[in-house]
Design a protein around this motif. Structure first.
Motif, PDB file in Angstrom:
ATOM      1  N   THR A 365      12.469  57.580  -5.878  1.00 42.64           N
ATOM      2  CA  THR A 365      12.848  56.362  -6.595  1.00 42.64           C
ATOM      3  C   THR A 365      14.354  56.122  -6.504  1.00 42.64           C
ATOM      4  OG1 THR A 365      10.999  56.661  -8.139  1.00 42.64           O
ATOM      5  CG2 THR A 365      12.777  55.178  -8.812  1.00 42.64           C
ATOM      6  N   LEU A 366      15.138  57.180  -6.701  1.00 39.95           N
ATOM      7  CA  LEU A 366      16.589  57.021  -6.625  1.00 39.95           C
ATOM      8  C   LEU A 366      17.026  56.620  -5.224  1.00 39.95           C
ATOM      9  CD1 LEU A 366      18.072  59.916  -8.814  1.00 39.95           C
ATOM     10  CD2 LEU A 366      17.649  57.542  -9.400  1.00 39.95           C
ATOM     11  N   LEU A 367      16.369  57.151  -4.216  1.00 41.01           N
ATOM     12  CA  LEU A 367      16.701  56.760  -2.850  1.00 41.01           C
ATOM     13  C   LEU A 367      16.413  55.282  -2.618  1.00 41.01           C
ATOM     14  CD1 LEU A 367      15.523  59.799  -0.709  1.00 41.01           C
ATOM     15  CD2 LEU A 367      17.813  58.838  -0.785  1.00 41.01           C
ATOM     16  N   ARG A 368      15.283  54.816  -3.118  1.00 45.93           N
ATOM     17  CA  ARG A 368      14.931  53.411  -2.925  1.00 45.93           C
ATOM     18  C   ARG A 368      15.939  52.505  -3.626  1.00 45.93           C
ATOM     19  NH1 ARG A 368       9.376  51.635  -4.608  1.00 45.93           N
ATOM     20  NH2 ARG A 368       9.952  49.890  -3.242  1.00 45.93           N
ATOM     21  N   VAL A 369      16.232  52.832  -4.880  1.00 39.53           N
ATOM     22  CA  VAL A 369      17.184  52.018  -5.621  1.00 39.53           C
ATOM     23  C   VAL A 369      18.572  52.104  -4.982  1.00 39.53           C
ATOM     24  CG1 VAL A 369      18.328  51.715  -7.859  1.00 39.53           C
ATOM     25  CG2 VAL A 369      15.883  52.241  -7.767  1.00 39.53           C
ATOM     26  N   GLU A 395      16.620  41.488 -10.345  1.00 41.25           N
ATOM     27  CA  GLU A 395      16.666  41.273  -8.895  1.00 41.25           C
ATOM     28  C   GLU A 395      16.194  42.514  -8.144  1.00 41.25           C
ATOM     29  OE1 GLU A 395      20.126  41.052  -5.460  1.00 41.25           O
ATOM     30  OE2 GLU A 395      20.583  40.332  -7.492  1.00 41.25           O
ATOM     31  N   VAL A 396      16.686  43.681  -8.543  1.00 37.73           N
ATOM     32  CA  VAL A 396      16.300  44.927  -7.869  1.00 37.73           C
ATOM     33  C   VAL A 396      14.832  45.235  -8.131  1.00 37.73           C
ATOM     34  CG1 VAL A 396      16.840  47.373  -7.596  1.00 37.73           C
ATOM     35  CG2 VAL A 396      18.659  45.747  -8.131  1.00 37.73           C
ATOM     36  N   ALA A 397      14.389  45.021  -9.376  1.00 34.83           N
ATOM     37  CA  ALA A 397      13.002  45.303  -9.732  1.00 34.83           C
ATOM     38  C   ALA A 397      12.042  44.460  -8.891  1.00 34.83           C
ATOM     39  CB  ALA A 397      12.785  45.058 -11.219  1.00 34.83           C
ATOM     40  N   GLU A 398      12.354  43.188  -8.721  1.00 40.32           N
ATOM     41  CA  GLU A 398      11.479  42.314  -7.930  1.00 40.32           C
ATOM     42  C   GLU A 398      11.501  42.694  -6.457  1.00 40.32           C
ATOM     43  OE1 GLU A 398      12.866  38.414  -8.772  1.00 40.32           O
ATOM     44  OE2 GLU A 398      11.952  38.317 -10.769  1.00 40.32           O
ATOM     45  N   ALA A 399      12.663  43.072  -5.955  1.00 42.29           N
ATOM     46  CA  ALA A 399      12.766  43.421  -4.534  1.00 42.29           C
ATOM     47  C   ALA A 399      12.014  44.707  -4.214  1.00 42.29           C
ATOM     48  CB  ALA A 399      14.235  43.558  -4.137  1.00 42.29           C
ATOM     49  N   LEU A 400      12.008  45.653  -5.136  1.00 40.20           N
ATOM     50  CA  LEU A 400      11.366  46.954  -4.890  1.00 40.20           C
ATOM     51  C   LEU A 400       9.985  47.049  -5.504  1.00 40.20           C
ATOM     52  CD1 LEU A 400      14.414  49.346  -5.470  1.00 40.20           C
ATOM     53  CD2 LEU A 400      13.614  48.307  -3.342  1.00 40.20           C
ATOM     54  N   LEU A 402       9.160  47.177  -8.653  1.00 41.64           N
ATOM     55  CA  LEU A 402       9.196  48.139  -9.747  1.00 41.64           C
ATOM     56  C   LEU A 402       9.462  47.389 -11.050  1.00 41.64           C
ATOM     57  CD1 LEU A 402      11.421  50.933  -8.132  1.00 41.64           C
ATOM     58  CD2 LEU A 402       8.926  50.908  -8.301  1.00 41.64           C
ATOM     59  N   HIS A 403       9.269  48.085 -12.148  1.00 42.92           N
ATOM     60  CA  HIS A 403       9.556  47.471 -13.447  1.00 42.92           C
ATOM     61  C   HIS A 403      11.049  47.592 -13.744  1.00 42.92           C
ATOM     62  CE1 HIS A 403       9.378  46.647 -17.799  1.00 42.92           C
ATOM     63  NE2 HIS A 403       8.244  46.026 -17.519  1.00 42.92           N
ATOM     64  N   GLU A 404      11.567  46.629 -14.519  1.00 38.44           N
ATOM     65  CA  GLU A 404      12.984  46.666 -14.863  1.00 38.44           C
ATOM     66  C   GLU A 404      13.354  47.946 -15.600  1.00 38.44           C
ATOM     67  OE1 GLU A 404      14.941  43.266 -16.565  1.00 38.44           O
ATOM     68  OE2 GLU A 404      13.480  41.898 -15.673  1.00 38.44           O
ATOM     69  N   SER A 405      12.452  48.450 -16.441  1.00 43.44           N
ATOM     70  CA  SER A 405      12.740  49.690 -17.166  1.00 43.44           C
ATOM     71  C   SER A 405      12.889  50.863 -16.216  1.00 43.44           C
ATOM     72  CB  SER A 405      11.626  49.976 -18.181  1.00 43.44           C
ATOM     73  OG  SER A 405      10.378  50.173 -17.527  1.00 43.44           O
TER      74      SER A 405
END
Length: 506
Positions: A365-369, A395-400, A402-405
């Motif tokens: 997850t950290l690598l993706r973010v 923006e990051v959550a939608e691109a990946l 994932l949830h904002e949390s």
């Protein structure tokens, strides 16, 4: 016992959503810092016999792209591309974990040489010379030593002095009312102690070094230093003027009303400047010289390096202890016939597998973010703060996907080491400021320009907010004056009128 992340729905008289144990563990591990992860792993290794460190792969660094599925060869070499979006999601935790929990899909094959110092002797016992520090006496110890060698009228006075010294804050000021100190001493000594007696002892403590210590406010602190100054010559007149100014007209000094000070003491510009510089030479925080400076060390989760014209993002191997299941203990556990013992050992195995999966999921997850942040903020890494782009969690959550949390947990207390320094991941998030129809501008970039303009301004003619607006427009940034005022105040920078008073004698 469910091991897949997800939600359980119990249907009865009411509906409840419950996180599975694996998802709970993944969330907990994801939100922890690298130091907290190391502490947790060390504790778990002591408590769970099925877990062990993978010593064979100890020196291998993490490869960012290998943790992501279906990437091309260029991505495997570490290049960051905006077209890479096929990484596994935060819910894609499989149940097919190998016994040794190999991390070959995350770590590189070729280790990077260590930068550790070479030395002789046992590596566990050797300590680098720079890690040795001389003993530093605290302000508390320094004052207690002076109290011990002082000739007190009675042991009770010395006890009161110790209470006063204990009541000092790090800057050397008395942090409690004298009445409170008197009551505390009365309860301890079982004798009635008056506030007047505490104040008389306080006067003695105020003669100790450093000058100005044990004051109750800034005005008293400065006066104590002036009273301790015994220099003769031209300084004598300055001493008398400074004492009178601080004693009787301190509000003029604290509000920078220099013209009124000039008229009251009949000074010309040079004399006023000498007087103000003399007062500025005093120490407003006498305890500062004894402050123990402790560096806050962080362990970066990600390491960004530049290789040629490409940025390479990797997991920091020191932040991710590599774990595996101990096959010998697993074989021994399979031979246990007692059902209760077998079930207990099975739960321990499951806990070990759960932790290994959670750590692997955390790294992925950290690598993706991190990859998205580096790709989005690539200009920052090349040009600095002024090139920071606006970016928010959504923006990051939608691109990946994932949830904002999840993005929030993955960026809070997570650090990336870059050629420009080490930053917390959430540092790269800043809201966008509208520019009258143009592309939004990052708040971080605007603050960077403001800091540059104000640092370079003429101290006698500080830049007004309106002038700062014009300077930003010359850089192609169009924002309202109230936005400039808001950012300036958030940076702790006073208005131009106040800066002019502060800088009057610089």
């Amino acid at each position: 016992m469910a091991v897949m992340p997800g939600l359980q729905i119990n249907i009865g008289q009411s509906q409840q959503l419950k996180l599975t144990p694996q998802l709970q563990q993944s969330i907990k591990v994801l939100q922890q810092s690298a130091l907290e992860i190391q502490t947790m792993v060390e504790q778990t290794l002591e408590e769970n016999i099925f877990l062990e460190l993978d010593q064979d792969e100890e020196d291998v660094l993490a490869d960012d792209s290998a943790a992501l599925d279906a990437q091309d060869e260029a991505t495997t070499e570490g290049s960051l591309s905006s077209e890479e979006d096929s990484a596994t999601t935060d819910t894609a935790l499989g149940n097919d974990l190998e016994t040794d929990a190999s991390w070959e899909d995350i770590y590189q094959d070729d280790p990077i040489p260590s930068l550790a110092l070479t030395h002789s002797g046992d590596a566990e016992e050797w300590t680098a010379p720079e890690n040795y520090t001389a003993e530093q006496r605290s302000l508390h110890d320094h004052l207690l030593w002076q109290a011990e060698i002082h000739e007190w009228d009675s042991d009770l006075d010395q006890l009161i002095a110790q209470y006063i010294i204990d009541a000092l804050d790090d800057d050397g000021y008395v942090d409690e009312p004298l009445q409170t100190i008197a009551q505390a001493i009365s309860e301890h000594a079982e004798l009635p102690i008056t506030e007047e007696r505490v104040e008389s002892v306080l006067k003695v403590v105020q003669t100790f070094e450093p000058a100005g210590v044990a004051a109750r406010d800034l005005q008293e602190c400065l006066l104590l230093q002036l009273n301790a100054d015994t220099r003769d010559g031209p300084t004598t007149a300055l001493l008398e003027q400074a004492r009178d100014l601080i004693s009787n007209h301190f509000e003029l000094l604290s509000t920078h009303q220099f013209n009124r000070i000039k008229r009251r003491y009949k000074l010309n510009d040079d004399q006023l400047e000498a007087l103000i510089h003399f007062i500025q030479s005093l120490e407003p925080r006498p305890g500062r010289a004894f402050a123990v400076v402790e560096n806050d060390y962080v362990v970066p989760d990600l390491i960004l390096t530049r290789r040629g014209d490409r940025f390479v993002l990797e997991l920091n191997s020191e932040a991710y202890p590599r774990l595996r299941l101990n096959p010998e203990y697993i074989q021994l556990a399979e031979q246990i016939k007692d059902p209760s013992q077998a079930n207990a050992l099975k739960e321990k195995q499951q806990e070990a597998r759960l932790l290994i999966k959670s750590l692997q999921h955390r790294g992925e997850t950290l690598l993706r973010v991190g990859r998205y942040i580096v790709d989005r903020q690539q200009r920052f890494f090349e040009e600095g703060e002024k090139a920071m782009q606006p970016m928010v969690l959504r923006e990051v959550a939608e691109a990946l996907d994932l949830h904002e949390s999840t993005i929030s947990r993955a960026t809070n207390q997570k650090y990336i080491q870059t050629p420009r320094g080490t930053y917390e991941l959430k540092y790269f998030f800043s809201s966008g400021v509208a520019q009258y129809g143009q592309d939004d501008q990052s708040a971080t970039a605007i603050k960077s320009y403001l800091r540059e303009f104000i640092d370079a301004e003429d101290p006698r003619k500080p830049l007004s907010d309106s002038k700062l607006v014009k300077l930003l427009e010359e850089k192609g940034i169009h924002v309202a004056r109230r936005t400039i005022a808001k950012y300036r105040e958030s940076m702790g920078i006073p208005a131009s009128s106040e800066r002019k008073k502060i800088n009057y004698f610089k």
